[in-house]
Design an enzyme around this catalytic site. Structure first.
Site, PDB file in Angstrom:
ATOM      1  CG  PHE A   1      -1.838   1.248   1.179  1.00 39.45           C
ATOM      2  CD1 PHE A   1      -3.021   1.224   0.455  1.00 39.45           C
ATOM      3  CD2 PHE A   1      -1.478   2.437   1.815  1.00 39.45           C
ATOM      4  CE1 PHE A   1      -3.839   2.345   0.377  1.00 39.45           C
ATOM      5  CE2 PHE A   1      -2.284   3.562   1.742  1.00 39.45           C
ATOM      6  CZ  PHE A   1      -3.469   3.510   1.021  1.00 39.45           C
TER       7      PHE A   1
ATOM      8  CG  ASP B   1       5.665   3.991   1.609  1.00 38.33           C
ATOM      9  OD1 ASP B   1       5.675   4.638   2.687  1.00 38.33           O
ATOM     10  OD2 ASP B   1       4.658   3.907   0.879  1.00 38.33           O
TER      11      ASP B   1
ATOM     12  CE  LYS C   1      -0.918   6.102   7.335  1.00 43.42           C
ATOM     13  NZ  LYS C   1      -0.524   5.366   6.142  1.00 43.42           N
TER      14      LYS C   1
HETATM   15  C1  LIG Z   1      -0.832   5.560   4.771  1.00 42.64           C
HETATM   16  C2  LIG Z   1       0.248   5.179   3.836  1.00 42.64           C
HETATM   17  C3  LIG Z   1       0.470   5.897   2.653  1.00 42.64           C
HETATM   18  C4  LIG Z   1      -0.437   7.023   2.202  1.00 42.64           C
HETATM   19  O1  LIG Z   1      -0.390   8.108   3.042  1.00 42.64           O
HETATM   20  P1  LIG Z   1      -1.573   9.224   2.961  1.00 42.64           P
HETATM   21  O2  LIG Z   1      -1.096  10.292   3.888  1.00 42.64           O
HETATM   22  O3  LIG Z   1      -2.821   8.541   3.400  1.00 42.64           O
HETATM   23  O4  LIG Z   1      -1.642   9.680   1.564  1.00 42.64           O
HETATM   24  C5  LIG Z   1       1.547   5.529   1.872  1.00 42.64           C
HETATM   25  N1  LIG Z   1       2.352   4.517   2.213  1.00 42.64           N
HETATM   26  C6  LIG Z   1       2.172   3.801   3.346  1.00 42.64           C
HETATM   27  C7  LIG Z   1       3.122   2.707   3.692  1.00 42.64           C
HETATM   28  C8  LIG Z   1       1.101   4.092   4.188  1.00 42.64           C
HETATM   29  O5  LIG Z   1       0.893   3.363   5.287  1.00 42.64           O
END
Ligand SMILES: *Cc1c(COP(=O)(O)O)cnc(C)c1O
Length: 414
Positions: free
Chosen positions: A151, A236, A265
């Site tokens: 994700f 990521d 986050k």
């Molecule tokens: C939540 C998340 C995203 C997306 O972040 P948003 O601020 O919701 O756009 C991208 N990568 C990972 C691993 C995430 O957990």
């Protein structure tokens, strides 16, 4: 907060009459239905607790999806944000601010020696990944390897490297030549990467897929594979980074160097901010005019990030996340509950695995009992409590877990 500030927020958001039901009725008529019906209406937060519009107190064991790592209304973050916004709130990227530069230096120091890394600031995780995606294009190559279960966000570029067909298919065609390989399988990665590969993108732990931890050495193998073929390694760390897992960044903790790192986050404790870090040659790939953002690097967002880093350091919260995470695993395991098959993850990003697909029902029962958790998969509960939570508060939840799991299991059988 001053009584004047409290009064104006009340006045602007409307009088809290009619409780949750009234707000939800208005929500349904005015907010796009992308999330399904909200489960609660929250009006106030303090430390690890939030209160709903009907006055009920909840222990927040999810931190707004791994965001509010310092809890709600943290005094240092609050003072920093109010101080900055009262001094200078926004100027655009035609100009620099001291807060932006200070945060850039703190973040780049987490991934490289001074002068070796650069940052591009954004407002969210998906935007951080969009910036990273553009960096990969600037290599002159277009192929990207992502993983099954990955994700990376909901904007079209981030969606292209996100695996879930339910999220992707309605929006095809998506950009890029993206290939998905099984997560945690270094041999599959080695077989997929070649001289055309621009980048390999990996979450060091898959959060949305249910807190999936890869085998030891996977990230290091990914580094070697990328080096063999001249591909970028893009980590990521949007969910795993900024202390959540007991270190600033999981891959750095494992001694792995990434070319591109995305964050969001936990970075602003709820104030929207994201960052795309790039190291070495990757840091030079985007030049003037190649990317932009009106809000990215806004001084208020930047000061929130600086405050988060300062508090985590001052209060020793990296070690605390590790200790509390281990305590949680011990406490849940000691329950010896037949429906609980394990606890995975790292620090305070944890997945409790269940023997049956009742996680959504357990999460609902937990909410009714005053605990916020979620179910990223039908058989996994996710816990991402604030790093400031106490052992007693965590234990209070663990003590109720058997009853919540039993109730959900009986309800789905009957
Ligand atoms: C939540 C998340 C995203 C997306 O972040 P948003 O601020 O919701 O756009 C991208 N990568 C990972 C691993 C995430 O957990």
């Amino acid at each position: 907060m001053t009584t004047e500030a409290v009064a104006i927020t009340r006045e602007l958001s409307g009088p809290p009459t009619g409780g949750s039901a009234a707000v939800l009725e208005h929500y349904q008529r005015s907010v796009m239905n992308t999330f399904g019906p909200p489960k609660r209406v929250f009006v106030r937060g303090e430390g690890p607790y939030v209160w709903d519009a009907d006055g009920r107190k909840h222990l927040d064991l999810l931190s707004g999806l791994a965001v509010t790592a310092l809890g709600h209304a943290h005094p240092t973050v609050l003072s920093a944000i109010t101080g900055q916004i009262a001094t200078l709130g926004h100027v655009s990227n035609f100009f620099a601010t001291p807060a932006q530069v200070a945060l850039a230096e703190r973040l780049t120091a987490m991934v490289a020696d001074p002068g070796e890394a650069r940052v591009f600031f954004t407002n969210s995780g998906t935007e951080a990944n969009e910036a990273a995606f553009k960096i990969t294009r600037a290599t002159g190559r277009t192929k990207i390897i992502s993983t099954e279960g990955a994700f990376h966000g909901r904007s079209l570029g981030a969606l292209a490297i996100t695996h879930n067909p339910k999220y992707r298919d309605p929006f095809a065609p998506l950009p890029g030549e993206v290939e998905f390989v099984p997560y945690g399988d270094a041999d599959a990665l080695a077989a997929a990467v070649d001289a055309e590969t621009a980048a390999v993108v990996l979450e060091p732990i898959q959060g949305e897929n249910g807190v999936v931890v890869p085998p030891a050495g996977y990230l290091a193998r990914a580094r070697q594979i990328c080096d063999q073929h001249g591909a970028l390694l893009w980590m990521d760390e949007v969910q795993t980074g900024m202390g959540r897992t007991g270190s600033w960044l999981v891959h750095v903790d494992e001694g792995v160097r990434a070319d591109v790192v995305t964050l969001a986050k936990g970075l602003g404790n709820g104030f929207p901010i994201g960052a795309c870090l790039a190291v070495g040659r990757a840091a030079q790939l985007l030049g003037p005019g190649s990317h932009g953002s009106t809000f990215g690097g806004n001084p208020v967002a930047a000061i929130a990030g600086l405050a988060v880093i300062a508090v985590i350091e001052r209060d020793g919260l990296l070690d605390r996340a590790t200790e509390l995470g281990e305590h949680l695993v011990g406490a849940v395991t000691a329950l010896g509950h037949p429906m609980i098959t394990g606890v995975r993850g790292r620090g305070l990003l944890r997945g409790v695995t269940l023997a049956a697909p009742v996680a959504a029902q357990v999460a609902d029962a937990a909410l009714d009992a005053g605990f916020i958790i979620n179910a990223p998969r039908p058989d996994v509960l996710r816990l991402a409590p604030p790093l400031i939570i106490t052992t007693e508060q965590l234990d209070g939840f663990v003590a109720r877990l058997p009853e919540l799991v039993d109730g959900a299991t009986k309800a789905t059988r009957g």
